[in-house]
Scaffold this active site. Sequence first.
Site, PDB file in Angstrom:
ATOM      1  N   THR A  18       6.431  -5.014  -8.932  1.00 47.57           N
ATOM      2  CA  THR A  18       7.668  -4.870  -8.170  1.00 47.57           C
ATOM      3  C   THR A  18       8.888  -5.016  -9.095  1.00 47.57           C
ATOM      4  O   THR A  18       8.929  -5.905  -9.937  1.00 47.57           O
ATOM      5  CB  THR A  18       7.712  -5.964  -7.067  1.00 47.57           C
ATOM      6  OG1 THR A  18       6.519  -5.858  -6.301  1.00 47.57           O
ATOM      7  CG2 THR A  18       8.929  -5.793  -6.173  1.00 47.57           C
ATOM      8  N   ASN A  19       9.859  -4.139  -8.916  1.00 52.23           N
ATOM      9  CA  ASN A  19      11.079  -4.173  -9.726  1.00 52.23           C
ATOM     10  C   ASN A  19      12.194  -4.993  -9.089  1.00 52.23           C
ATOM     11  O   ASN A  19      12.198  -5.134  -7.874  1.00 52.23           O
ATOM     12  CB  ASN A  19      11.574  -2.729  -9.937  1.00 52.23           C
ATOM     13  CG  ASN A  19      10.919  -2.108 -11.159  1.00 52.23           C
ATOM     14  OD1 ASN A  19      10.856  -2.717 -12.214  1.00 52.23           O
ATOM     15  ND2 ASN A  19      10.421  -0.897 -10.986  1.00 52.23           N
ATOM     16  N   ASN A  46      13.887  -7.611  -3.042  1.00 49.38           N
ATOM     17  CA  ASN A  46      12.515  -7.761  -3.515  1.00 49.38           C
ATOM     18  C   ASN A  46      12.171  -9.207  -3.869  1.00 49.38           C
ATOM     19  O   ASN A  46      11.027  -9.631  -3.721  1.00 49.38           O
ATOM     20  CB  ASN A  46      12.259  -6.820  -4.695  1.00 49.38           C
ATOM     21  CG  ASN A  46      12.053  -5.387  -4.232  1.00 49.38           C
ATOM     22  OD1 ASN A  46      11.958  -5.134  -3.020  1.00 49.38           O
ATOM     23  ND2 ASN A  46      11.981  -4.455  -5.145  1.00 49.38           N
ATOM     24  N   ALA A  72       0.842  -1.214   0.000  1.00 51.99           N
ATOM     25  CA  ALA A  72       0.000   0.000   0.000  1.00 51.99           C
ATOM     26  C   ALA A  72       0.868   1.252   0.000  1.00 51.99           C
ATOM     27  O   ALA A  72       0.562   2.237   0.657  1.00 51.99           O
ATOM     28  CB  ALA A  72      -0.933  -0.018   1.213  1.00 51.99           C
ATOM     29  N   HIS A  96      11.962  -3.947 -18.921  1.00 50.58           N
ATOM     30  CA  HIS A  96      11.441  -2.680 -18.406  1.00 50.58           C
ATOM     31  C   HIS A  96      12.581  -1.821 -17.853  1.00 50.58           C
ATOM     32  O   HIS A  96      13.432  -2.303 -17.129  1.00 50.58           O
ATOM     33  CB  HIS A  96      10.416  -2.962 -17.306  1.00 50.58           C
ATOM     34  CG  HIS A  96       9.934  -1.731 -16.598  1.00 50.58           C
ATOM     35  ND1 HIS A  96       9.467  -0.624 -17.254  1.00 50.58           N
ATOM     36  CD2 HIS A  96       9.869  -1.432 -15.281  1.00 50.58           C
ATOM     37  CE1 HIS A  96       9.121   0.292 -16.376  1.00 50.58           C
ATOM     38  NE2 HIS A  96       9.353  -0.174 -15.168  1.00 50.58           N
ATOM     39  N   ASN A 138       3.211   4.044  -2.529  1.00 53.83           N
ATOM     40  CA  ASN A 138       2.796   5.046  -3.519  1.00 53.83           C
ATOM     41  C   ASN A 138       2.054   4.405  -4.695  1.00 53.83           C
ATOM     42  O   ASN A 138       0.968   4.857  -5.062  1.00 53.83           O
ATOM     43  CB  ASN A 138       4.029   5.789  -4.049  1.00 53.83           C
ATOM     44  CG  ASN A 138       4.529   6.810  -3.049  1.00 53.83           C
ATOM     45  OD1 ASN A 138       3.777   7.305  -2.211  1.00 53.83           O
ATOM     46  ND2 ASN A 138       5.811   7.114  -3.120  1.00 53.83           N
ATOM     47  N   VAL A 139       2.640   3.366  -5.280  1.00 52.87           N
ATOM     48  CA  VAL A 139       2.018   2.754  -6.461  1.00 52.87           C
ATOM     49  C   VAL A 139       0.734   2.015  -6.056  1.00 52.87           C
ATOM     50  O   VAL A 139      -0.323   2.206  -6.663  1.00 52.87           O
ATOM     51  CB  VAL A 139       2.999   1.783  -7.175  1.00 52.87           C
ATOM     52  CG1 VAL A 139       2.313   1.086  -8.345  1.00 52.87           C
ATOM     53  CG2 VAL A 139       4.241   2.523  -7.660  1.00 52.87           C
TER      54      VAL A 139
HETATM   55  N1  APR Z   1       3.834  -7.608   2.213  1.00 50.52           N
HETATM   56  C1  APR Z   1       3.068  -6.517   1.978  1.00 50.52           C
HETATM   57  N2  APR Z   1       3.590  -5.282   1.777  1.00 50.52           N
HETATM   58  C2  APR Z   1       4.920  -5.160   1.813  1.00 50.52           C
HETATM   59  C3  APR Z   1       5.777  -6.260   2.038  1.00 50.52           C
HETATM   60  C4  APR Z   1       5.174  -7.529   2.248  1.00 50.52           C
HETATM   61  N3  APR Z   1       5.906  -8.623   2.479  1.00 50.52           N
HETATM   62  N4  APR Z   1       7.052  -5.805   2.016  1.00 50.52           N
HETATM   63  C5  APR Z   1       6.999  -4.488   1.752  1.00 50.52           C
HETATM   64  N5  APR Z   1       5.715  -4.082   1.630  1.00 50.52           N
HETATM   65  C6  APR Z   1       5.171  -2.750   1.381  1.00 50.52           C
HETATM   66  C7  APR Z   1       5.914  -1.630   2.114  1.00 50.52           C
HETATM   67  O1  APR Z   1       5.542  -1.556   3.470  1.00 50.52           O
HETATM   68  C8  APR Z   1       5.475  -0.408   1.311  1.00 50.52           C
HETATM   69  O2  APR Z   1       4.331   0.214   1.865  1.00 50.52           O
HETATM   70  O3  APR Z   1       5.328  -2.394   0.003  1.00 50.52           O
HETATM   71  C9  APR Z   1       5.128  -0.978  -0.076  1.00 50.52           C
HETATM   72  C10 APR Z   1       5.982  -0.427  -1.187  1.00 50.52           C
HETATM   73  O4  APR Z   1       5.649   0.907  -1.325  1.00 50.52           O
HETATM   74  P1  APR Z   1       6.679   2.072  -1.692  1.00 50.52           P
HETATM   75  O5  APR Z   1       7.917   1.913  -0.887  1.00 50.52           O
HETATM   76  O6  APR Z   1       5.938   3.363  -1.632  1.00 50.52           O
HETATM   77  O7  APR Z   1       7.084   1.746  -3.200  1.00 50.52           O
HETATM   78  P2  APR Z   1       6.256   2.113  -4.507  1.00 50.52           P
HETATM   79  O8  APR Z   1       6.698   3.429  -5.027  1.00 50.52           O
HETATM   80  O9  APR Z   1       4.818   1.885  -4.278  1.00 50.52           O
HETATM   81  O10 APR Z   1       6.825   1.010  -5.516  1.00 50.52           O
HETATM   82  C11 APR Z   1       6.523  -0.348  -5.328  1.00 50.52           C
HETATM   83  O11 APR Z   1       6.707  -0.875  -7.647  1.00 50.52           O
HETATM   84  O12 APR Z   1       7.365   0.464  -9.420  1.00 50.52           O
HETATM   85  C12 APR Z   1       7.770  -0.500  -8.510  1.00 50.52           C
HETATM   86  O13 APR Z   1      10.144  -0.107  -8.201  1.00 50.52           O
HETATM   87  C13 APR Z   1       8.890  -0.026  -7.593  1.00 50.52           C
HETATM   88  O14 APR Z   1       9.396  -2.179  -6.668  1.00 50.52           O
HETATM   89  C14 APR Z   1       8.736  -0.965  -6.431  1.00 50.52           C
HETATM   90  C15 APR Z   1       7.217  -1.197  -6.369  1.00 50.52           C
END
Ligand code: APR
Length: 310
Positions: A117-118, A93, A8, A173, A10-11
Site C-alpha cells: 500500500t502506498n 491509507n 482483492a 519508492h 487489481n494488485v
Molecule cells: N480491508 C481489506 N480490504 C480493503 C480495506 C480493508 N480495510 N480497505 C480497502 N480495501 C480494498 C478495497 O476494497 C480494494 O478492493 O483494497 C482494495 C484495493 O484495490 P484497488 O483499489 O484495485 O488498488 P490496487 O491497484 O490493487 O492498489 C492497492 O497498492 O500499489 C499500491 O498504490 C497502490 O495503495 C495501492 C495498493
Amino acid sequence: MKISIIGAGNVGGLTAMRLAEAGFGEIVLVDIVKGVAQGKAFDMQDAGAVLKFDCRILGSEDIKSVKDSDIIIMTAGLARKPGMTREDLLNKNARILKEVCLEIKKISPGSILIVVTNPLDIMAYLALRVTGFQPERVFGMGVSLDSARFANLIARELNIPFTDIDACVIGSHGEGMLPLPRFTTIKGIPLNEVLEEDKARALVQRSFERGKEIVSLLGSGSAYFAPSQAIAAIVRSIVKDEKRVIGVSAYLKGEYGVKDACIGVPCRIGKNGIEKIIELELNKEEKTHFSDSAESIRKNLELVKLNHEL
Ligand code: APR
C-alpha cells in the site's frame, strides 16, 4: 505455507493468481467489500481447472481468515488517481493500514508482512510500529519495481535482453527513487561506462515518471501487472529460501546514515524475511540524493506519527 493477501483489488487479485499458479501454498484473499474476494477466488479456482492445477485459494471479507499465516501481503487501500501523488493518499491509507495491522498483530504474530500500500515507505514504517514485529519481518515492496522499470527502459534504449541487465534503484519508492547508473550493470559493466551521461540521465528521468505515466494513461487506478510480479519474486525468495538480493523498503538503524525510517535498499531475502541489508558504497552525490529521499520520507512520517498516535 499459508499466504494471505489483504485487498482483492487489481494488485491483490493478480498477486493471488500468480502465487496460486506458482504453487507456493494455500492462498487467502481478503477484501472489505462483500463478495469481491470470494468472487475472485472462485474465478481463480476455475482458472486452475483450465490449467489442471489445484488452486488452493479462499476468498473472504473477514480479516480473521488470515489467522496464523506465514506471509501476509498488504495491498488494501486506495490507489492513486490521475494527478494524485502518493503522499495525497497518506492519511486515508494510514487509517486502513493501522486497523488491519492491529488485527494481524493479534491473530498472526509469527508472519512475515510485506507492505505494498502506498505511500510505501511510510506504510511499511507504520506497519512495523503498529505490529511491533521484528524489522526483518516487516518491509515494503517498492524499489524492486522501480528497478524493473529502469531495466525495461535500458533494454529498450540499448536493444539488449533483460538477462544482460542488473538494474539498481534505491531510495523512496516512486518519485523519490534513486536509480544508480554506477551500480547498474550490463553484463557486469556499469551503465555509466556503456551509455553517454545525458542518455543515462534521460533514462533515470523517465524511470522517475513511469508510475505517474501509467496512472495517467490508465485513467483510473494504478499499475498492477509489474507490481504483482515484483511481489511474487519476493515471496518466491522467502518460500524457496533463495536468499536473492532484492530492493525492499527496510527499516534502517543507521545503515546509509539513516536511523528510524523505512526506505528502499538492497536486501538479502530468505525464509526469515530480510536476512541482510546490503550497504553500497555511495559517492558524495549519491549520498546527498539518498539523504534527500530519506528526508522527504521523514517529513511525512512525522505527520503520520502525529495523526495516528505512534
Ligand atoms: N480491508 C481489506 N480490504 C480493503 C480495506 C480493508 N480495510 N480497505 C480497502 N480495501 C480494498 C478495497 O476494497 C480494494 O478492493 O483494497 C482494495 C484495493 O484495490 P484497488 O483499489 O484495485 O488498488 P490496487 O491497484 O490493487 O492498489 C492497492 O497498492 O500499489 C499500491 O498504490 C497502490 O495503495 C495501492 C495498493
